[in-house]
Motif scaffolding. Structure first.
Motif, PDB file in Angstrom:
ATOM      1  N   GLU A  79      -5.546  -0.681  -5.286  1.00 11.20           N
ATOM      2  CA  GLU A  79      -6.660   0.324  -5.989  1.00 11.20           C
ATOM      3  C   GLU A  79      -7.767   0.281  -5.236  1.00 11.20           C
ATOM      4  N   ALA A  82      -7.132   1.558  -1.290  1.00  6.93           N
ATOM      5  CA  ALA A  82      -7.007   2.985  -1.243  1.00  6.93           C
ATOM      6  C   ALA A  82      -8.303   3.691  -1.367  1.00  6.93           C
ATOM      7  N   GLN A 202      -1.994   4.632  -1.317  1.00  2.00           N
ATOM      8  CA  GLN A 202      -1.695   4.246  -2.473  1.00  2.00           C
ATOM      9  C   GLN A 202      -0.104   4.222  -2.850  1.00  2.00           C
TER      10      GLN A 202
END
Length: 216
Positions: A79, A82, A202
């Motif tokens: 997370e 990205a 992602q």
């Protein structure tokens, strides 16, 4: 001493990048001492420095091991990664230099050529091209601190991204993403480049579980 430590640290990073060291692998101090022909002091200093970045952890009765994330760890790191990669792409669209444009064009074409010639074969070679693509974008962002953060996070995920390219169609999809991202950067579309890079980096949770399972 400082030069010896830097040499060992650079080698450890290179071995992680190349897949010579993978998540969960033990790093034996005595073997490093013998390999580099140094005392234990620079080896221990290098391990302390790489441990501080989270790439290596010390476990009871095992010593130093390469960081191996749980699914929760993996998704949390991904997370953040990205977002960082997306930010780099957005900055690159605003700041890319003339040499940076040429470097990005060449590596994007190389990724496409590999996908066209080899299809799903030779994923490890494609992964090295993938690293060069992301490095070209990161360098074009002209923010060395952001680039360092990206490299550190990427090394925690490298073995898993390498496994990702073993799946049918993954190389072709990646090459298409690279072309779309490069075109947005070269067109100066910062918001588009940032969003496209975030989506490219992602993984959904199901795919993440697959690549974690592939590496045990």
């Amino acid at each position: 001493m400082a030069n010896q430590t830097e040499t060992i640290l650079a080698a450890l990073h290179d071995w992680i990048d190349a897949g010579r060291l993978n998540p969960g692998d033990e790093i034996d101090e005595a073997s490093l001492v013998q390999h580099f022909g140094v005392s234990r002091t620079p080896v221990r200093e290098a391990l302390m420095q790489i441990e501080a970045t989270g790439l290596v952890r010390r476990l009871p009765r095992k010593g130093a091991v390469v960081f191996k994330p749980t699914l929760s760890d993996f998704l949390s790191i991904l997370e953040i990664h990205a977002q960082l990669e997306g930010q780099a792409a957005g900055l690159a669209a605003r700041r890319i230099s003339t040499p940076g444009r040429e470097a990005l064009r060449l590596i994007t074409q190389a990724c496409e050529d590999h996908a066209a010639r080899h299809g799903d074969h030779d994923p490890d070679a494609y992964y090295q091209l993938n690293l060069r693509f992301h490095a070209a974008v990161g360098e074009a962002a002209s923010n060395p601190f952001l680039l360092d953060l990206i490299k550190t996070n990427a090394r925690k995920l490298m073995a898993y991204y390498r496994a990702r390219y073993r799946y049918a169609g993954a190389i072709a999809e990646s090459a298409r993403d690279h072309r779309a991202i490069a075109d947005l950067i070269l067109a100066g579309d910062a918001s588009g480049a940032e969003a496209a890079m975030r989506n490219h980096v992602q993984l959904d949770q199901l795919t993440a579980m697959d690549v974690l399972a592939a590496l045990g």
